[in-house]
Design an enzyme around this catalytic site. Structure first.
Site, PDB file in Angstrom:
ATOM      1  N   LYS A 105      -7.610   2.358  -9.388  1.00  0.00           N
ATOM      2  CA  LYS A 105      -7.950   3.496  -8.526  1.00  0.00           C
ATOM      3  C   LYS A 105      -9.142   4.202  -9.151  1.00  0.00           C
ATOM      4  O   LYS A 105      -9.232   4.287 -10.386  1.00  0.00           O
ATOM      5  CB  LYS A 105      -6.772   4.480  -8.436  1.00  0.00           C
ATOM      6  CG  LYS A 105      -5.548   3.948  -7.732  1.00  0.00           C
ATOM      7  CD  LYS A 105      -4.447   5.009  -7.759  1.00  0.00           C
ATOM      8  CE  LYS A 105      -3.147   4.457  -7.214  1.00  0.00           C
ATOM      9  NZ  LYS A 105      -2.021   5.370  -7.439  1.00  0.00           N
TER      10      LYS A 105
ATOM     11  N   ASP B 230      -1.370  10.612 -20.495  1.00  0.00           N
ATOM     12  CA  ASP B 230      -0.219  11.178 -19.772  1.00  0.00           C
ATOM     13  C   ASP B 230       0.736  11.914 -20.713  1.00  0.00           C
ATOM     14  O   ASP B 230       1.460  12.814 -20.303  1.00  0.00           O
ATOM     15  CB  ASP B 230       0.587  10.053 -19.099  1.00  0.00           C
ATOM     16  CG  ASP B 230       0.104   9.765 -17.692  1.00  0.00           C
ATOM     17  OD1 ASP B 230      -1.003  10.208 -17.347  1.00  0.00           O
ATOM     18  OD2 ASP B 230       0.839   9.096 -16.945  1.00  0.00           O
TER      19      ASP B 230
ATOM     20  N   LEU C 161       7.566  15.877  -8.252  1.00  0.00           N
ATOM     21  CA  LEU C 161       8.556  15.074  -7.527  1.00  0.00           C
ATOM     22  C   LEU C 161       7.853  14.101  -6.591  1.00  0.00           C
ATOM     23  O   LEU C 161       7.380  14.472  -5.520  1.00  0.00           O
ATOM     24  CB  LEU C 161       9.502  15.989  -6.736  1.00  0.00           C
ATOM     25  CG  LEU C 161      10.165  17.133  -7.524  1.00  0.00           C
ATOM     26  CD1 LEU C 161      11.029  17.987  -6.620  1.00  0.00           C
ATOM     27  CD2 LEU C 161      10.972  16.588  -8.701  1.00  0.00           C
TER      28      LEU C 161
ATOM     29  N   ASP D 157      11.512   5.530  -0.117  1.00  0.00           N
ATOM     30  CA  ASP D 157      10.798   6.584   0.609  1.00  0.00           C
ATOM     31  C   ASP D 157      11.814   7.612   1.119  1.00  0.00           C
ATOM     32  O   ASP D 157      12.717   7.274   1.890  1.00  0.00           O
ATOM     33  CB  ASP D 157      10.017   5.978   1.778  1.00  0.00           C
ATOM     34  CG  ASP D 157       9.088   6.979   2.440  1.00  0.00           C
ATOM     35  OD1 ASP D 157       9.553   8.082   2.796  1.00  0.00           O
ATOM     36  OD2 ASP D 157       7.897   6.659   2.620  1.00  0.00           O
TER      37      ASP D 157
ATOM     38  N   ARG E 265      11.676   9.916   3.267  1.00  0.00           N
ATOM     39  CA  ARG E 265      11.742  10.110   4.722  1.00  0.00           C
ATOM     40  C   ARG E 265      12.689   9.103   5.365  1.00  0.00           C
ATOM     41  O   ARG E 265      13.481   9.450   6.250  1.00  0.00           O
ATOM     42  CB  ARG E 265      10.338  10.000   5.325  1.00  0.00           C
ATOM     43  CG  ARG E 265       9.426  11.151   4.925  1.00  0.00           C
ATOM     44  CD  ARG E 265       7.975  10.854   5.180  1.00  0.00           C
ATOM     45  NE  ARG E 265       7.488   9.736   4.371  1.00  0.00           N
ATOM     46  CZ  ARG E 265       6.213   9.376   4.278  1.00  0.00           C
ATOM     47  NH1 ARG E 265       5.296  10.042   4.945  1.00  0.00           N
ATOM     48  NH2 ARG E 265       5.846   8.350   3.521  1.00  0.00           N
TER      49      ARG E 265
END
Length: 398
Positions: free
Chosen positions: A14, A148, A209, A283, A285
């Site tokens: 990325k 990190d 989160l 996921d 959702r």
């Protein structure tokens, strides 16, 4: 000043090119399937069509060569020449105990990264390959590594030492390190700014989160505890990771059920968490939709996640002897009205009072607590790439 931010995975990369005068991303891109069939690059930039390339890339050096080409492409590029890239910031997962802040890439730093590779075998080797590829292609551009783990190096021993024989810490460096540090650092600074307060006067709980999830306790601008541990597996129930679990389960799976250590590692990192319990998806959702339709397993998965977040919020309020503000960030934290509501429910006795109407927002800096809530609640979108770029500018300007 333009900073190229690079985050290398084992077969992906990325990137963002950020104009630090405006702190805007000039271009954002993703390279996938490096070294595999169907390798491709996708780049987006404001006011230009999406740029897509499907081309063989045998390694990360090929990938970065394509990235640089895309940035200066006549039609889709955002700069005229590579000379306009003033510095490169690399995300590195593990900096071990030595690095409490970002560092300029030197031979010594590269040796240290190699030594840390055994602590993060899935991530650090890819990060190192990315740095070496950039050095080969842009040898005169200063490079910075942003870890990190660095932000969590301020934790006291009572927070990071495991109750194993102490020599395992001293000789083998087995301890809690914590991850998502760049995100926790960014949103804690951002919330102090939003509240008009000095970060050194605040007790902050940051809840990152997403599919991976962690919470940090930040007192007077320093991390005093965090949920992830020796690896990113410890702590909260996550998308595909189990989080905290009795370590004896590992030996039981191996000794009694015939798993190999690698199979246990895969089970706990990639097949557990919300995905493993719900049997539906990682996921949120999808899992929320399944729970609404009556799936018992989906509801249990959500309850496990919410309960794990609540427990750590309570623990960190106790550990810091109070809390001024709780911040929700990352994919679920920024966007899930349902999860934020469920996590904050029944915490009024702690002085945490969610305003249902204010909570009806996504992905912007906003207070979501009621007027008069003793502990403030905020949503703050994270921007790890910008934090990496800011650290890079700070280091190369010294």
């Amino acid at each position: 000043m333009n900073v190229l931010v690079i985050n290398c995975g084992s077969s992906s990369l990325k990137y963002q090119l950020i104009d630090m005068d405006t702190e805007n991303a000039l271009a954002t891109g993703l390279v996938e399937r490096i070294g595999l069939e169907g390798a491709n690059l996708t780049q987006k930039s404001e006011g230009k069509d999406k740029y897509e390339i499907v081309e063989p890339m045998k390694d990360h050096q090929d990938a970065i060569r394509l990235v640089l080409g895309a940035l200066i492409d006549e039609k889709h590029g955002v700069i005229k020449s590579l000379d306009e890239i003033n510095a490169i910031g690399h995300r590195v997962v593990h900096g071990g105990e030595k690095y409490a802040e970002s560092a300029l890439v030197t031979e010594e730093v590269m040796k240290d990264l190699e030594e840390c590779a055994k602590l993060a075998p899935l991530h650090n080797p890819a990060n190192i390959i990315g740095i070496n590829a950039c050095k080969a292609l842009m040898p005169n551009v200063p490079m910075v590594v942003v870890f990190d783990t660095a932000f969590h190096q301020t934790m006291p021993e009572k927070a990071f030492v495991y109750a194993l024989p102490y020599e395992l810490y001293e000789k083998e460096h087995i301890r809690k390190y914590g991850f998502h540090g760049t995100s926790h650092k960014y949103v804690s600074a951002k919330i102090a700014e939003a509240m008009g307060k000095n970060i050194e006067d605040l007790k902050i709980i940051t809840c990152h989160l997403g599919n991976g999830a962690s919470i940090a306790a930040i007192k007077n601008g320093k991390c005093v505890d965090t949920t992830m541990g020796f690896t990113p597996l410890e702590g909260l129930v996550m998308g595909t990771r189990c989080g905290n679990i009795d370590p004896a389960v590992v030996t039981y799976l191996i000794d009694e059920l015939g798993y190999t250590s690698q199979e246990v590692n895969t089970l706990m990192n990639k097949k557990s968490g919300i995905f493993g319990v719900s049997g539906v998806s990682s996921d949120f959702r999808d899992v929320e939709a399944a729970a609404d339709k009556g799936s018992k397993e989906a509801q249990i998965a959500l309850d496990l996640f919410r309960n794990s977040v609540k427990k750590y919020i309570g623990a960190y309020i106790a550990e810091m002897n109070g809390c001024d503000v709780i911040v929700f960030t990352a994919g679920v934290g920024e966007n899930s009205i349902i999860e934020r509501g469920a996590i904050c429910r029944d915490l009024e006795f702690l002085g945490i009072e969610l305003d249902e109407e204010r909570n009806n927002i996504r992905a912007k800096v906003a207070e979501i607590s009621k007027e008069g809530s003793r502990i403030k609640l905020f949503v703050v979108p994270t921007n790890e790439e910008l934090m990496i770029a800011q650290d890079t500018v700070s280091i190369v300007s010294k």
